[in-house]
Design an enzyme around this catalytic site. Structure first.
Site, PDB file in Angstrom:
ATOM      1  N   THR A 146      69.843  15.770  19.111  1.00  0.00           N
ATOM      2  CA  THR A 146      70.931  16.479  18.442  1.00  0.00           C
ATOM      3  C   THR A 146      70.616  17.170  17.126  1.00  0.00           C
ATOM      4  OG1 THR A 146      71.699  14.314  17.912  1.00  0.00           O
ATOM      5  CG2 THR A 146      72.928  15.498  19.577  1.00  0.00           C
ATOM      6  N   THR A 147      71.075  16.626  16.001  1.00  0.00           N
ATOM      7  CA  THR A 147      71.160  17.492  14.815  1.00  0.00           C
ATOM      8  C   THR A 147      69.833  17.824  14.149  1.00  0.00           C
ATOM      9  OG1 THR A 147      73.280  16.452  14.446  1.00  0.00           O
ATOM     10  CG2 THR A 147      72.450  17.830  12.677  1.00  0.00           C
TER      11      THR A 147
END
Lengths: 236, 273
Positions: free
Chosen positions: B51-52
């Site tokens: 993800t991020t």
């Protein structure tokens, strides 16, 4: 229809070998020396961009003499072979032995099957964690392969250069000493046994494979090409 | 025989590793096949997702940071995954999306850049690298349409211009140069909010590091697929900086200090949101 003369295979191979040898003998020499710091590759080469020495992979370098177009195509093929192998297996599965045997096969195939053999001689060098684990392979135009220790000399005056280096080689040498020794071998001896003027850095191509590149330079790529300033600094 | 060799050599004269694979070993490319049957856009296959990623420019370079969590649906697939990688000496790459394909794409991109450098004897320009990455992401489009998308973030130091630059991509390989900062992944909306408030021009490298950690903390706070700093397992984000001297991985002690700084400040503030 004209009748073809019969030429025995022995004669054919001999003619090809002579042809290739002559082509190689015209060129200048390249020296590959294994030393304590790693492996030094030194060539007499006035061109700053047409290299005789190149990087193949993390720990593997390539040096060649002969026809530029022929060894350059072999160098590129070597880079492709190594990158595909490292990408599909793992980086540590790329070895000088594997590469040298691929080169031996291609050179052998060209020597027997093509119109004209390659007029090249190659060295494949792999730096190991210790000097005993260094690998130096020397490949000739007919696909012969030799596993050398300590150093490899190829090219025009190979025998003369080789005897000069043999006399001065020591396992404990650093890069500076190894390059100096290579220079001593490469410097042409003038008439009357007077040593000629040493070659200036601009007439040299020097690269090294650092034994400890992982810890000292933080990169697994051991190959480092030295520019004129680096060479001057190294020999100072 | 000789002529066919010459033709072959000329036809093979490419400096691109991907093109070479496409021609000689297409089965090795991460995006050479589309999935047959089973997977459709409506029902994405269950594979780990990364993800991020946040990236920002600072005075003299660029910084990129990624959290350490990979998720598979509502399950944490890994707490140790690394999503930011060095691409070569002067660039780094962060990946969000399908982890398996993204990691393979990264490996391919790293070999691509090194291969070019060895064949040509010179490095690709930063624009050239960014375009190559775009082409690879475009190659992955068939898989992206089946739910296996990879969205990278690319940052590097432009040695000719002497500045750090930042590029984002969409799944079609579209390349967009970003100024100041950018973030990708499911936690990116929250990280971006933090970046907007904390980033300012000409941050020092140390300030940029704490801004990155803080924005990842915010992303982890609100996005279940993003992992925060883990003091129990001593897991900190993976952070790289790229400046004039090249790419450098920020060492663990610095990351631990920055992460603890953020956690302490939040503990003292004691606020709910």
């Amino acid at each position: 229809m004209t009748q073809q003369f019969y030429v025995s295979p022995e004669q054919l191979m001999k003619d090809r070998a002579d042809f290739a040898r002559k082509g190689i003998a015209r060129g200048r020499s390249v020296v590959v020396i294994s030393c304590a710091d790693g492996i030094a590759l030194v060539a007499e080469n006035p061109s700053p961009s047409l290299h005789k020495i190149g990087e193949i992979y993390d720990k593997i370098a390539f040096a060649a003499v002969g026809k530029y177009n022929e060894f350059e195509s072999l160098r590129q093929a070597g880079v492709r072979y190594a990158d595909v192998r490292g990408y599909s297996y793992d980086r540590e599965d790329v070895t000088a032995r594997g590469l040298a045997s691929v080169y031996a096969q291609s050179l052998g195939a060209v020597f027997t099957a093509e119109q004209k053999p390659f007029e090249v001689e190659l060295a494949v060098a792999e730096v190991g964690p210790t000097q005993a684990e260094d690998h130096l392979y020397r490949l000739t135009f007919d696909g012969s392969i030799a596993d050398e220790h300590s150093f490899v000399v190829m090219g025009g005056q190979a025998e003369k250069v080789s005897s000069a280096i043999d006399a001065g080689w020591q396992a404990s040498m650093g890069f500076a000493d190894a390059v100096r020794l290579a220079l001593k071998g490469l410097t042409p001896v003038q008439e009357g046994e007077q040593p000629g003027a040493p070659l200036p850095p601009s007439a040299l191509e020097v690269a090294v494979l650092d034994r400890l590149s992982d810890s000292t330079r933080g990169t697994r790529r051991a190959f480092r090409r030295l520019n004129d300033a680096d060479i001057t600094a190294l020999l100072a | 025989m000789q002529e066919s060799t010459a033709n072959q050599v000329a036809a093979n004269a490419t400096s691109s590793f991907t093109e070479h694979l496409l021609r000689d070993r297409p089965e090795l490319l991460p995006f050479s096949r589309s999935l047959q049957g089973g997977a459709s856009a409506a029902v994405p296959v269950q594979v780990p997702h990364a993800t991020t990623i946040v990236a920002m420019s600072y005075g003299g370079g660029v910084l990129m940071a990624g959290d350490r969590r990979a998720t598979m649906g509502n399950v944490i697939a890994s707490r140790h995954i690394e999503k930011v990688f060095p691409a070569d000496h002067f660039s780094v790459l962060g990946i969000a999306g399908t982890a398996g394909i993204a990691i393979d794409l990264t490996r391919l991109f790293q070999v691509e850049l090194e291969h070019y450098e060895k064949i040509e004897g010179t490095q690709l320009s930063l624009e050239g690298k960014a375009n190559r990455l775009g082409a690879m992401i475009r190659g992955n489009l068939p898989l992206a349409l089946q739910g296996l998308a990879v969205v990278p973030l690319f940052a590097g130091f432009d040695t000719t211009a002497g500045v750090g630059r930042l590029f984002s991509y969409d799944v079609t390989g579209g390349r967009y140069e970003e100024h100041e900062h950018h973030t990708v992944g499911s936690g990116s909306v929250f990280a971006r909010g933090a970046l907007k408030k904390l980033w300012r021009p000409n941050l020092t490298a140390a300030e940029a590091l704490s801004v990155a950690v803080e924005s990842l903390y915010d992303a982890a706070d609100d996005d279940s697929a993003t992992g925060g700093p883990d003091t129990v397992r001593q897991l900190w984000p993976v952070v790289y900086t790229v400046d004039r001297t090249g790419a450098r991985r920020v060492p663990e002690p610095e990351l631990a200090a920055a992460s603890r700084g953020v956690i302490e400040a939040r503990t003292i503030a004691g606020r709910e949101a």
